[in-house]
Motif scaffolding. Structure first.
Motif, PDB file in Angstrom:
ATOM      1  N   LYS A  59      52.538  -5.022  35.937  1.00 26.40           N
ATOM      2  CA  LYS A  59      53.426  -5.995  35.300  1.00 26.40           C
ATOM      3  C   LYS A  59      54.851  -5.638  35.692  1.00 26.40           C
ATOM      4  CE  LYS A  59      54.804  -7.705  30.701  1.00 26.40           C
ATOM      5  NZ  LYS A  59      54.646  -7.482  29.232  1.00 26.40           N
ATOM      6  N   ARG A  62      60.243 -10.404  37.616  1.00 26.74           N
ATOM      7  CA  ARG A  62      60.412 -11.158  38.846  1.00 26.74           C
ATOM      8  C   ARG A  62      61.652 -12.053  38.737  1.00 26.74           C
ATOM      9  NH1 ARG A  62      58.184  -8.803  43.096  1.00 26.74           N
ATOM     10  NH2 ARG A  62      55.906  -8.598  42.992  1.00 26.74           N
ATOM     11  N   VAL A  65      61.238 -15.815  39.324  1.00 31.99           N
ATOM     12  CA  VAL A  65      60.621 -16.537  38.204  1.00 31.99           C
ATOM     13  C   VAL A  65      61.664 -16.802  37.122  1.00 31.99           C
ATOM     14  CG1 VAL A  65      58.871 -16.423  36.392  1.00 31.99           C
ATOM     15  CG2 VAL A  65      58.337 -15.598  38.691  1.00 31.99           C
ATOM     16  N   CYS A 133      55.782 -10.628  35.095  1.00 31.08           N
ATOM     17  CA  CYS A 133      54.522 -11.209  35.537  1.00 31.08           C
ATOM     18  C   CYS A 133      53.432 -10.164  35.726  1.00 31.08           C
ATOM     19  CB  CYS A 133      54.737 -11.951  36.858  1.00 31.08           C
ATOM     20  SG  CYS A 133      55.891 -13.318  36.742  1.00 31.08           S
ATOM     21  N   TYR A 134      52.216 -10.576  35.419  1.00 28.51           N
ATOM     22  CA  TYR A 134      51.029  -9.753  35.639  1.00 28.51           C
ATOM     23  C   TYR A 134      50.520 -10.041  37.047  1.00 28.51           C
ATOM     24  CZ  TYR A 134      51.115  -9.127  30.577  1.00 28.51           C
ATOM     25  OH  TYR A 134      51.498  -8.811  29.290  1.00 28.51           O
ATOM     26  N   GLU A 135      50.294  -8.990  37.814  1.00 32.95           N
ATOM     27  CA  GLU A 135      49.962  -9.156  39.223  1.00 32.95           C
ATOM     28  C   GLU A 135      48.933  -8.115  39.660  1.00 32.95           C
ATOM     29  OE1 GLU A 135      53.595  -8.833  41.438  1.00 32.95           O
ATOM     30  OE2 GLU A 135      54.766  -9.828  39.880  1.00 32.95           O
ATOM     31  N   PRO A 232      52.300 -14.727  32.030  1.00 33.30           N
ATOM     32  CA  PRO A 232      52.497 -15.276  33.383  1.00 33.30           C
ATOM     33  C   PRO A 232      51.847 -14.393  34.434  1.00 33.30           C
ATOM     34  CG  PRO A 232      54.544 -14.347  32.537  1.00 33.30           C
ATOM     35  CD  PRO A 232      53.578 -14.347  31.394  1.00 33.30           C
ATOM     36  N   LYS A 233      51.098 -15.026  35.317  1.00 36.55           N
ATOM     37  CA  LYS A 233      50.325 -14.272  36.320  1.00 36.55           C
ATOM     38  C   LYS A 233      50.502 -14.868  37.707  1.00 36.55           C
ATOM     39  CE  LYS A 233      46.907 -14.949  33.557  1.00 36.55           C
ATOM     40  NZ  LYS A 233      47.579 -14.983  32.256  1.00 36.55           N
TER      41      LYS A 233
END
Length: 254
Positions: A59, A62, A65, A133-135, A232-233
């Motif tokens: 996480k 970004r 974003v 964001c989760y990535e 958010p991903k």
């Protein structure tokens, strides 16, 4: 991670990572143009800790974003400065709806640029936490002399703290990302890790401005996780997890 302030938008004169261009071309007798960004290819790694049957994600904040959310906020809130509102509404007007993006005037990306010094917020009008964001663990393919599995292994160690043997890093597939304005390729890898491989805390490289949080999601709850729109991903998370659950053999070379 979410303590973000003094937002300033300026023209992009040069960059190590992206270069914007406008392509002019003919198709079926029509003169068209399209704005695009040239950027590095990348790789991503889906990680599964088999010691506790949890997926490992990262996480991180970004900025792109956040600024997308800020531009939306400006366009929808008339209280902002007229210059900033014009900049934001240009992006909103050009990209709204499902109409054709190809026009002689381009696809609207240019209208979203803010002249230097004309868009500034001492404090973000949008909660920066919304841009965390989760990535998948991921990185750019920009290290000469190293194979893709070697780069993937380094990213896992830097971001997540697992020293995974190279033999356990498996290539799954590749795909194009951000096809509207980018089109760069991302290669997906998979690795099973164990608690014994955990040799560091991860978190990324501070020298590169990375501040990464390692996230664990139990396999039994991973579908709830990827369908939770409040988190958010990146698209690659949804793709990789869904493919793993439906066709695990692709990930283990079966």
């Amino acid at each position: 991670m979410e303590n973000v302030s003094d937002l300033r938008v300026s023209e992009l004169a040069s960059s190590r990572y992206v270069r914007p261009y406008r392509l002019h071309f003919e198709r079926d007798g029509h003169s068209l143009s399209w704005d695009y960004i040239l950027s590095h290819d990348s790789l991503a790694v889906l990680l599964l800790n088999t010691s506790r049957d949890v997926f490992i994600f990262v996480k991180q904040f970004r900025p792109a974003v956040l600024m997308h959310l800020v531009h939306q906020h400006i366009a929808n809130d008339g209280s902002s400065s007229s210059t900033a509102s014009t900049v934001a509404s240009g992006l909103t007007d050009q990209t709204a709806g499902d109409g054709p993006a190809e026009t002689p005037a381009g696809n609207g990306v240019q209208q979203a640029r803010a002249p230097a010094g004309q868009l500034h917020f001492p404090q973000s009008p949008v909660d920066p936490a919304r841009a965390c964001c989760y990535e998948l663990c991921a990185g750019l393919i920009d290290k000469s002399g190293k194979s893709l599995p070697e780069i993937a292994r380094e990213e896992v160690l830097e971001e997540c703290g697992y020293d995974v043997p190279l033999s356990r890093v498996h290539r799954v597939t590749s795909y194009q990302s951000n096809v509207g304005v980018g089109g760069s390729r991302q290669v997906l890898f998979f690795a099973e890790v164990t608690d014994e491989m955990k040799t560091g805390k991860g978190g990324g490289l501070e020298s590169e401005g990375e501040l990464i949080e390692v996230i664990e999601v139990p396999r039994d709850h991973v579908m709830e996780f990827i369908m939770d729109e409040s988190k958010p991903k990146a698209t690659s998370v949804l793709f990789a997890v869904s493919l793993f659950l439906s066709s695990p053999g692709f990930f283990r070379g079966d």
